[in-house]
Structure formats: C-alpha cells, structure tokens
Enzyme design. Sequence first.
Site, short mmCIF file in Angstrom:
data_model
loop_
_atom_site.label_atom_id
_atom_site.label_comp_id
_atom_site.label_asym_id
_atom_site.label_seq_id
_atom_site.Cartn_x
_atom_site.Cartn_y
_atom_site.Cartn_z
N GLY A 151 -9.81 95.65 22.84
CA GLY A 151 -11.05 94.98 23.24
C GLY A 151 -10.91 93.47 23.17
O GLY A 151 -9.89 92.90 23.56
N THR B 257 -7.34 101.05 24.64
CA THR B 257 -6.47 100.57 25.70
C THR B 257 -5.06 100.85 25.23
O THR B 257 -4.84 101.17 24.08
CB THR B 257 -6.73 99.06 25.89
OG1 THR B 257 -8.11 98.88 26.22
CG2 THR B 257 -5.89 98.44 26.98
N SER C 185 -10.45 91.69 28.71
CA SER C 185 -9.68 90.91 27.74
C SER C 185 -8.19 91.25 27.79
O SER C 185 -7.40 90.68 27.03
CB SER C 185 -10.20 91.16 26.32
OG SER C 185 -11.51 90.69 26.17
N ASP D 245 -18.21 97.15 30.16
CA ASP D 245 -17.60 95.84 29.99
C ASP D 245 -18.37 94.75 30.72
O ASP D 245 -18.09 93.56 30.54
CB ASP D 245 -16.15 95.85 30.47
CG ASP D 245 -15.16 95.87 29.31
OD1 ASP D 245 -15.61 95.87 28.15
OD2 ASP D 245 -13.95 95.89 29.56
#
Length: 562
Positions: free
Chosen positions: A465, A372, A444, A414
Amino acid sequence: MRLLATAGVVWVALTLSVPAQKAEPSLATSREGEKGVVVCVSPIAAEVGAAILRRGGNAVDAAVAVAFALAVSWPEAGNIGGGGFMMIASPRHAVTCVEFRETSPRAAPENLFADGKVSAWEAKAAGVPGTVRGLALAHQRFGQLPWEELVAPAIELAEKGITVNAALARSLQRVWGDPKTTHAEFRRLFSPPDGRRWQAGDRLIQKDLGRTLRLIAQQGPEAFYTGPIAEMIVREMQASGGLITAEDLKAYRAQERTPIHIQFRGYDIYAPPPPSSGGITLALMLHMLEGMDLKSHGRWSVDTYHTLIEVMRRAYADRARYLGDPDFTPIPAHLTSREYARRLAATIRPDKATPSAEVAPDLPVLPEGESTTHFSIIDRHGMAVSTTYTLENSYGCRVAVRGAGFLLNNEMTDFNPRPGVTTADGRIGTPPNCIAPGKRMLSSMTPTVVCHKGRVVLVTGSPGGRTIINTVLCVLLNRLEFGMPPEQCVSAPRLHHQWFPDVARLEVTPNQKELVATLQRRGHRLMSGGRQGDAHSIFVDQATGRRTAVADRRIDGAIAAE
C-alpha cells in the site's frame, strides 16, 4: 516484551541485547551468481522464471511467465484480474515503463464509496483488469520466446496442482476463515482439502483457472478482453452486481510510459510515472535528501530518522495534493525539480517535528488493505525487469469469476472515497484521484531500476500500500547513501510516514528505547507498524558484474537462477 505508552504513543520494546543497527538475519536470504536470476515471493514462480531464462528467454519473457505462475501459486496478489507496473531496462533500449493499471468502469459514480454502502468485498469494487494486456504489451515490445511457451508453465501448475507451502497455507487459511469472505465461488475454489484447514503439504488444484490460461495462451489477450473470458466476466458482473461491461473490457489498453528519472549520488534511478505516485514521490524525497549528509550522522541515528520522517511527511502531502491519472489530471512539472525540493527541505527544523497539518494548510482536514506482490529479474545479458502488480486487498474483492477460476481486484477503493473530504486518520479526498469513467486510480506501486554509467546495479520494489514508496526509499538509501551489503539493505529495519495519520511507523528493532524517546521529545508521534512489504531485490557489483539476489523473508521469498 513490554508496552511503553507515552503521550498517546504506543511502542513495542524488546528487551534484547542485540545492537539496534544489526538487522534480524532471518529477514533475508541471498544468492550470488553471474547468470540470470529471479527473486519473488513464490518458490514455484521463481523456478518457472529461471527455467524460461535457461531456455533462452530474456528477462521480459521470464517476467511474463513469473506473473502468470504467481496467479496460480500466490493467489493473494498474483493475478490476471488486477493490474500493475513493469519497469524494463535493456542494454539496447532506453529504460521504459509498461503501465497496466486498472481503470474505472464507465458506470461508476464519483461518490461510489461515499456513503459506506458499497464495501471493498463486493463486485462493485472491481476495476477493469489490466494485467493480461500489460504482459502482452511487454512481450510484444521485448519478448523473444513464443507467448504460448510463457503461459504454458502456469497452465500446468493450475491443472495438475501445486504443493502448498507454509506461507501459502497461512494465506489461504486466513482468507478462508475471514467472515468477509462470502462469495460462494471463491469459497468453492479455495476450500481446504479436508474442509477445515489449509496446511503445508496440501494440494491446490485450479482446473477452471487452467482452462482460462489455456485460452489466453492460444488466443492472446483478446480472449480476456473481447472473447470467451470477457463474456464470463460480464456474466459475473451481472450476477454479482458489478459495474464492468463488455465495452469497458474492449476499451482497455495498457500503455508504455516514460519513467520518472532521478539522479542521486551519481546514480540514475528509474521509477514509474503517474498513475503511479511512486516515481514522483520518490523523486521529491531523494531530491530533498540530496543536499543533506545523512551518512555523516549514521544510518541508525536520531538525526537520520528525524530527517527521513520529515521528508516523507512533505512528499506524501504533495502526493495527496497533486497526483492522479495524468490523462485526467495535469501533473505539475515542479514536483520533480531540485529547486522545489530544496525549498521543501528548507522548511525542515533540525530538532523539532512539523505537525502534518502545518505542512499542507491549504488542504482541508477533518478530525477523525493492501496485498500486492513484487518480483525482480535480470538475465545473462543485463536486461532487468522490476514488476509490481496487485489485486489491492488480499485476494482482491474476493469475488471469483464463475467458470474462469480467477479473482477480481478491488482497486476502485484506491480512488479517494469521499470527494472533498480529507481526514486526519489518513483518508484522502483531494480532486486528482476521485472516480471518473475510464480513469486509472492512483497507485503507490514503485518498481525501480537503478543504473550507473548505463549498467543496471539494483532492481527493487515492494508490496505494502502507501508504505511501498518508503520501503523502496529505505532500500535505495541503504545501498546508495550508506553502502550497506545487499542482504542488509533488504533486511534492515524500515520506517514510514504518509502525512496523515500524523504518526511515524517504525519496524520493531531491539534496543531502540533511547531513539524512540529522543524522537518523541522532538515532537514525533510513533508506533510500531509491524513489517513493511517484502522487497525482493537484485544487486549487481559494478566491478565484477556478479549479481546478488536477495529474497525478503518478511512474507516469503525464493531465488532461482538459470
């Protein structure tokens, strides 16, 4: 360096003379100023955002431009084929959250991943992308400059090419050499110039992506969801065995949602609501800590570490028990109440770890990737944007849309993979986050804005994560509880516990043998967890208004100012 093994715990100990409370100075760099500033993983994208601010754009304009530029300059996580969350704090408007999380294709069964036959590295793992609609919604609500002007820098970067720096070269080479990277179009797009190895100084040209971005600039989000790009996505799904249909794309909508509002030590903290688990989990932890005086124990004391691990353990258990897409799953109101948090905090034993299985005995537990990126922006007028978006794993499912030049996410992973099966190694199977048609998978991602007396004082967030929420917690506590300087708030060592697996991961720091030994005696299982995500942050001095941007160097980072 030597390895210590005690009671099943592996800990990497460094025999250095640096005191444990001092962070590695190389982990962060900072820059002060009075005007607008952008901080993110990519130097190229940071400069794009700063240029937009210099042209009179506001923080949202800069955020849109940075997000598109990251799709070119940081393809590991920057994207138009993924999704995320954008927190927006404006002096003239209430803090809000633009949510553009991906959704499940209508054809996806609840047990898609249950038998292990569908992997994260194929087209079936892709959810319906949300990034383009999310950026368009933010621009529609708050933008000032024309949409085309914000997409234009990314088009030029893609078509003319960018010079690959060391961090991008490492990233590209890592995925290129991975045997899981099998999709022919992906390998064509990201083949090293010499066919062997990516190196700093190489040129990355992405003509197909440039054409796609040009369509988005000219036609807006409809080009992606109902126009020529949508047609290319559907063709790729048919060719690669994916599940996304034209109807799925047409039905996708980004949403503006009310943030989770947390009051802590006189500050107002705003974080995303479900389908992000970040805001509620952060609220649970901060409310539990509110009645404790961590400052008196000291930031690096065993009591502080013990308390934080226990708070994380309890909050993440409730994350698993309750949280999912609010359009499918009722979210209990008590999760953000102080009274409930106090009851949880009262179960923490001051000198003994609570086994995770005892924290949530009602959840059946059987024995038994993440990439991410985050960026923070503030403009000269005080508008702040905190954005985290993702493809899920590094380079998503590693399926590139043929002719379009962009990567698809693997966000379907996810969702809880095996409904009803929660395991001690961290696999969750609780009902709120199981697959359903059109459902948003739990996230998250925790882009966060902190205000004091109505003015922004901190903008932060992180990739990583399930570690994301705890990274944000550590940055917040470093500043709001312990009053640490901005650069140290970001570079300081972090820790993470996520209920299961019942192990606390600590970033390796010098001379922690006694801390580790004492935590072990209290019953904690510990391991060195490498480094948590790069939390690119902006701090604002309440007295002077000066901004300190901090680039977290755990991966890479750059600061650019107008």
